[in-house]
Design a protein around this motif. Structure first.
Motif, short mmCIF file in Angstrom:
data_model
loop_
_atom_site.label_atom_id
_atom_site.label_comp_id
_atom_site.label_asym_id
_atom_site.label_seq_id
_atom_site.Cartn_x
_atom_site.Cartn_y
_atom_site.Cartn_z
N GLU A 6 1.05 -1.33 -0.01
CA GLU A 6 -0.01 -0.14 0.06
C GLU A 6 0.87 1.37 0.00
OE1 GLU A 6 -3.00 -0.01 3.03
OE2 GLU A 6 -3.68 -2.09 2.68
N LEU A 7 0.26 2.32 -0.80
CA LEU A 7 1.16 3.35 -0.73
C LEU A 7 0.20 4.57 -0.76
CD1 LEU A 7 4.09 3.21 -3.70
CD2 LEU A 7 4.51 3.63 -0.92
N THR A 8 0.39 5.87 -0.55
CA THR A 8 -0.54 6.91 -0.56
C THR A 8 0.22 7.83 -1.77
OG1 THR A 8 -0.35 7.25 1.70
CG2 THR A 8 -1.22 9.02 0.76
N PHE A 9 -0.69 7.95 -2.67
CA PHE A 9 -0.45 8.50 -4.10
C PHE A 9 -1.09 9.99 -4.03
CE2 PHE A 9 0.49 4.51 -6.52
CZ PHE A 9 1.87 4.56 -6.20
N MET A 10 -0.86 10.73 -4.87
CA MET A 10 -1.39 12.07 -5.06
C MET A 10 -2.15 12.33 -6.58
SD MET A 10 0.61 15.44 -4.34
CE MET A 10 1.48 15.54 -5.89
N ARG A 11 -3.29 12.70 -6.53
CA ARG A 11 -4.02 12.94 -7.61
C ARG A 11 -3.54 14.29 -8.28
NH1 ARG A 11 -8.05 9.10 -7.06
NH2 ARG A 11 -9.23 9.30 -5.07
N LYS A 12 -3.95 14.67 -9.34
CA LYS A 12 -3.30 15.88 -10.24
C LYS A 12 -3.80 17.31 -9.20
CE LYS A 12 -2.57 17.85 -14.63
NZ LYS A 12 -2.87 17.99 -16.09
N ASN A 13 -4.99 16.91 -8.80
CA ASN A 13 -5.68 18.07 -7.96
C ASN A 13 -5.03 18.05 -6.52
OD1 ASN A 13 -6.68 15.90 -6.77
ND2 ASN A 13 -8.88 16.66 -7.33
N ARG A 14 -3.82 17.29 -6.22
CA ARG A 14 -3.08 17.19 -4.93
C ARG A 14 -3.91 16.40 -3.97
NH1 ARG A 14 1.19 19.53 -5.90
NH2 ARG A 14 2.06 19.36 -3.98
N GLU A 15 -5.09 15.99 -4.28
CA GLU A 15 -5.86 14.94 -3.50
C GLU A 15 -5.06 13.87 -3.19
OE1 GLU A 15 -9.91 12.54 -3.46
OE2 GLU A 15 -9.80 14.17 -4.70
N ARG A 16 -5.08 13.22 -1.84
CA ARG A 16 -4.26 12.06 -1.49
C ARG A 16 -5.32 11.03 -1.78
NH1 ARG A 16 -1.04 16.21 -1.72
NH2 ARG A 16 0.63 16.25 -0.67
N PHE A 17 -4.70 9.66 -2.20
CA PHE A 17 -5.71 8.75 -2.14
C PHE A 17 -4.66 7.30 -1.65
CE2 PHE A 17 -4.65 6.20 -6.19
CZ PHE A 17 -4.01 7.32 -7.01
N GLU A 18 -5.43 6.27 -1.19
CA GLU A 18 -4.63 5.16 -0.89
C GLU A 18 -4.66 4.19 -1.97
OE1 GLU A 18 -2.89 4.48 2.15
OE2 GLU A 18 -3.53 6.68 2.66
N ALA A 19 -3.54 3.73 -2.41
CA ALA A 19 -3.43 2.39 -3.40
C ALA A 19 -2.82 1.40 -3.12
CB ALA A 19 -2.46 3.28 -4.39
N LEU A 20 -3.46 0.46 -3.67
CA LEU A 20 -2.88 -0.89 -3.36
C LEU A 20 -2.35 -1.41 -4.66
CD1 LEU A 20 -2.59 -3.43 -1.52
CD2 LEU A 20 -4.94 -4.16 -2.25
N VAL A 21 -0.97 -1.79 -4.25
CA VAL A 21 -0.36 -1.89 -5.77
C VAL A 21 0.15 -3.35 -5.88
CG1 VAL A 21 1.70 -1.36 -7.18
CG2 VAL A 21 0.39 0.32 -5.61
N TYR A 22 -0.04 -4.27 -7.14
CA TYR A 22 0.80 -5.43 -7.27
C TYR A 22 1.37 -5.43 -8.35
CZ TYR A 22 -3.36 -7.09 -4.25
OH TYR A 22 -4.36 -7.44 -3.43
N GLU A 23 2.72 -5.79 -8.20
CA GLU A 23 3.82 -5.85 -9.15
C GLU A 23 4.01 -7.18 -9.78
OE1 GLU A 23 5.18 -3.16 -10.69
OE2 GLU A 23 4.93 -1.71 -9.30
N ALA A 24 4.26 -6.97 -11.15
CA ALA A 24 4.62 -8.57 -11.86
C ALA A 24 5.32 -8.09 -12.88
CB ALA A 24 3.24 -9.08 -12.38
N LYS A 25 6.27 -9.34 -13.35
CA LYS A 25 7.18 -8.94 -14.47
C LYS A 25 6.47 -8.71 -15.73
CE LYS A 25 11.22 -11.44 -13.10
NZ LYS A 25 12.31 -12.70 -13.10
#
Ligand code: ADP
Length: 669
Positions: free
Chosen positions: A379-398
């Motif tokens: 999980e990471l906290t990302f930022m939208r273009k309007n600077r609003e923060r949102f929580e993101a759940l990220v799955y990475e794969a090759k």
């Protein structure tokens, strides 16, 4: 619009099948015309070659005919010369010698002449060289000679006889030249030609390398022939052989010289190339068909993929091995508020990294590039273009390309802000619910508490009265007073514990897990419930093995156990008094401990089984219906399970067993 890593641009609209087949007609036509042109060219070349050869043949034939004519004319002139010399004087031995001399010379220089003879006016042989046995007068040759003699005598000039065959392919012909003195025939010179020797001596070698030369008569009978070559002639030419005439003809047959290997190779090469072009076109046609099919499949795939991308709510983002973004889907753009063109080819730091979480995002970025991203996602906290923060759940794969090469990393990104908010809300609500439940239970407990406290207080009062009575007798020892005072202290402690529990129960606090002896929990609960059970004439039976220490929030587990015990008491309200029995048993396995509360009460009808754990579901007139729901939450918080089943030993057949399990974990220090 999203940027795609491979098919970067949408494909052009497909040419229709009819247009394609029209397009294919042109190369087919061109190749057919090319092959036709090549064949025509080869045919024209061969034709002109044939014509040229024929022209050369005609020229060569004319030359040959002329050279033979000159040769024979030359003989006639020499013979004429000899005839005029022989006619100068009457026949004498000198003349005979002269004839012999000339004739020998003549024969020597002309191998084609078989014989040279001098005849008298009556066709009698005077001298013939080389000497030979005269033929009988009736033989065909003699007859021919005789006829020709007559003709020459009558015409008064040189005459050739009809040809005849001396042997197969050995044709001969006579030349007769009259000798006149003072207009009177005095003799005749006769030459016999061997036609085949004539040909072989007069035709140069190069001529016979190319042609076959024959002398044929009227009936196409071959009288002489000369050739060095064999095979079938492709062209032949007939020309009258005059002199000697008499229907003789020269037949010259052309033998096509074998074509030069280079020419043959060229012809074969041209034909092979034409075939090659045709085969290539066929292959190209197949390839075009294949590529058209592949293009259609690609187009369908592209449309399918685009539709899939557009319908996805999960954000997709691909990065190359350096961490540069190479692809984002529309959902990711929507999530972050950045357009694909703003994100694609962007190097870290990414525009959607929140400044206050920059270090965290960068560290995670490096972890992903090192191939160490957690499989369960992060999980990471990302930022939208309007600077609003949102929580993101990220799955990475090759990211693996078509050749199986690792070309980067593909991430699926979920915006879990709402979910987290809902979870937090639910947690707060649950907490609130628990608090409310405790307050409700508090009310219920109030009467129990009064009764409960009444007992130790009454005991204290009676023990106190006993002490006072003892003191008033004056005849007492301190030792007699001690046990009573100790009992007073015990009862006071009990009352204090009851009050403390109520206090603890009401006080709102976070669950705190700590090692607790299960025996203490059970004892406390039983002590709490016993007075109520007595009042309701309900016996309590316990089956307790050696009990372990558990790592739990004691107060919460007590709440669960109390709730189950109290539900058991309530369920037996209508059970006949002798059957009222509340059972508490504990079962231990290596992994967990199970506590079962059994009653012989009303049981749980099948239709309400599913609703038991629903908040505010109750069948009691004064019930709140939140007890079991809270119990389940508490047990699940402790990673255990809570379930109900029919009591197998109930006499009425309707009792219930409520069981909850608690995992036995190693107790932390
Ligand atoms: P409350 O006790 O306030 O009704 P609970 O959540 O504790 O709330 O119980 C919900 C319902 O489950 C009860 O109203 C009752 O119908 C049923 N129930 C609970 N325990 C038992 C039991 N031991 N025997 C029969 N029914 C029970």
């Amino acid at each position: 619009m999203s940027a795609l890593p491979h098919p970067a641009h949408p494909l052009d609209p497909p040419p229709s099948k009819r247009r394609l087949s029209w397009l294919l007609v042109f190369p087919k036509l061109a190749v057919a015309l090319l092959i036709l042109a090549l064949i025509t060219l080869l045919w024209l070349l061969q034709k002109s070659d044939r014509e040229e050869r024929h022209n050369i043949l005609v020229k060569d034939v004319l030359w040959l005919e002329q050279s033979l004519r000159f040769h024979l004319q030359n003989h006639r002139e020499q013979l004429q010369q000899l005839a005029s010399e022989l006619s100068e004087e009457p026949r004498s031995s000198e003349q005979t010698s002269l004839f012999r001399l000339r004739a020998a010379h003549f024969l020597k220089n002309n191998p084609d002449i078989a014989r040279l003879g001098w005849l008298d006016a009556t066709a009698e042989n005077i001298i013939t060289l080389p000497a030979h046995r005269p033929q009988s007068a009736n033989s065909p040759q003699a007859q021919l000679l005789h006829d020709s003699f007559d003709i020459a005598r009558r015409l008064g000039k040189a005459v050739y006889s009809l040809p005849y065959l001396n042997a197969p392919l050995e044709g001969q012909i006579h030349l007769l030249l009259p000798i006149y003195r003072h207009d009177q025939l005095i003799g005749m010179l006769q030459i016999t030609y061997r036609l085949n020797v004539l040909l072989s001596s007069q035709i140069p070698w190069w001529f016979t390398e190319k042609y076959k030369v024959e002398i044929v008569d009227d009936n196409d009978q071959v009288l002489a022939s000369k050739t060095h070559i064999e095979g079938t002639s492709s062209d032949s030419y007939l020309i009258p052989f005059d002199p000697p005439g008499q229907g003789l003809r020269l037949k010259i047959s052309d033998y096509p010289s074998t074509q030069s290997p280079l020419q043959n190779m060229l012809t074969v090469a041209i034909l092979l190339l034409a075939l090659g072009v045709f085969a290539s076109l066929w292959l190209v046609r197949g390839l075009m068909k294949k590529s058209t099919r592949a293009e259609a499949a690609l187009r369908a795939e592209h449309a399918f993929r685009t539709a899939m991308e557009n319908s996805l709510t999960v954000g997709m983002r691909a990065r190359d091995l350096e961490g540069r973004i190479i692809y984002v889907n529309p959902a990711f753009c929507k999530m972050t508020g950045f357009s694909a063109s703003e994100l694609v080819n962007h190097d870290p730091p990414m525009p959607y990294w929140a400044p206050e979480h920059m270090d965290e995002a960068r560290a995670m970025h490096q972890t992903v590039l090192a191939g160490l991203a957690p499989e369960e996602g992060f999980e990471l906290t990302f930022m939208r273009k309007n600077r609003e923060r949102f929580e993101a759940l990220v799955y990475e794969a090759k990211l693996i390309d078509g050749n199986g090469r690792h070309t980067g990393w593909m991430a699926s990104v979920l915006d879990i802000t709402e979910r987290k908010r809902a979870e937090e809300l639910a947690r707060q609500q649950q907490e609130q619910l628990q608090f409310t439940a405790r307050l409700v239970t508090l009310g219920e407990m109030a009467s129990t508490l009064a009764h409960e406290l009444n007992q130790p207080l009454a005991a204290i009062a009676s023990y106190n009265t006993g002490c006072l009575n003892l003191l008033s007798t004056e005849n007492f020892s301190c030792a007699e007073l001690r046990p009573t005072l100790e009992k007073i202290a015990t009862q006071a402690q009990r009352a204090g514990r009851i009050i403390r529990r109520v206090h603890d129960f009401v006080r709102r606090s976070e669950p705190k897990r700590a090692p607790c002896k299960l025996r203490d929990i059970i004892d406390d609960c039983l002590a709490f419930i016993e007075p109520e059970a007595r009042k309701r004439q309900i016996r309590i039976e316990t089956i307790l093995p050696a009990l372990p220490t558990v790592f739990v929030d004691r107060l919460l587990i007590e709440q669960v156990l109390l709730n189950l015990l109290r539900n058991g008491l309530d369920a037996m309200a209508d059970t006949p008094a002798p059957h009222r029995l509340l059972q508490l048993s504990v079962h231990l396995t290596p992994q967990e401990v199970r506590l079962t509360v059994g009653d012989y009460g009303c049981g749980i009808p099948a239709e309400i089984e599913d609703k038991l754990y629903t908040a505010f579901f109750t069948t009691k007139s004064e019930g709140m219906g939140i007890g079991l729901s809270i119990c389940r939450s508490i047990i699940e918080f402790h990673r255990g399970r809570l379930w109900a089943e029919k009591h197998p030993d109930s006499p009425s057949g309707s009792g219930t067993l409520f069981t909850f399990s608690l995992p036995l974990e190693p107790t932390p220090e």
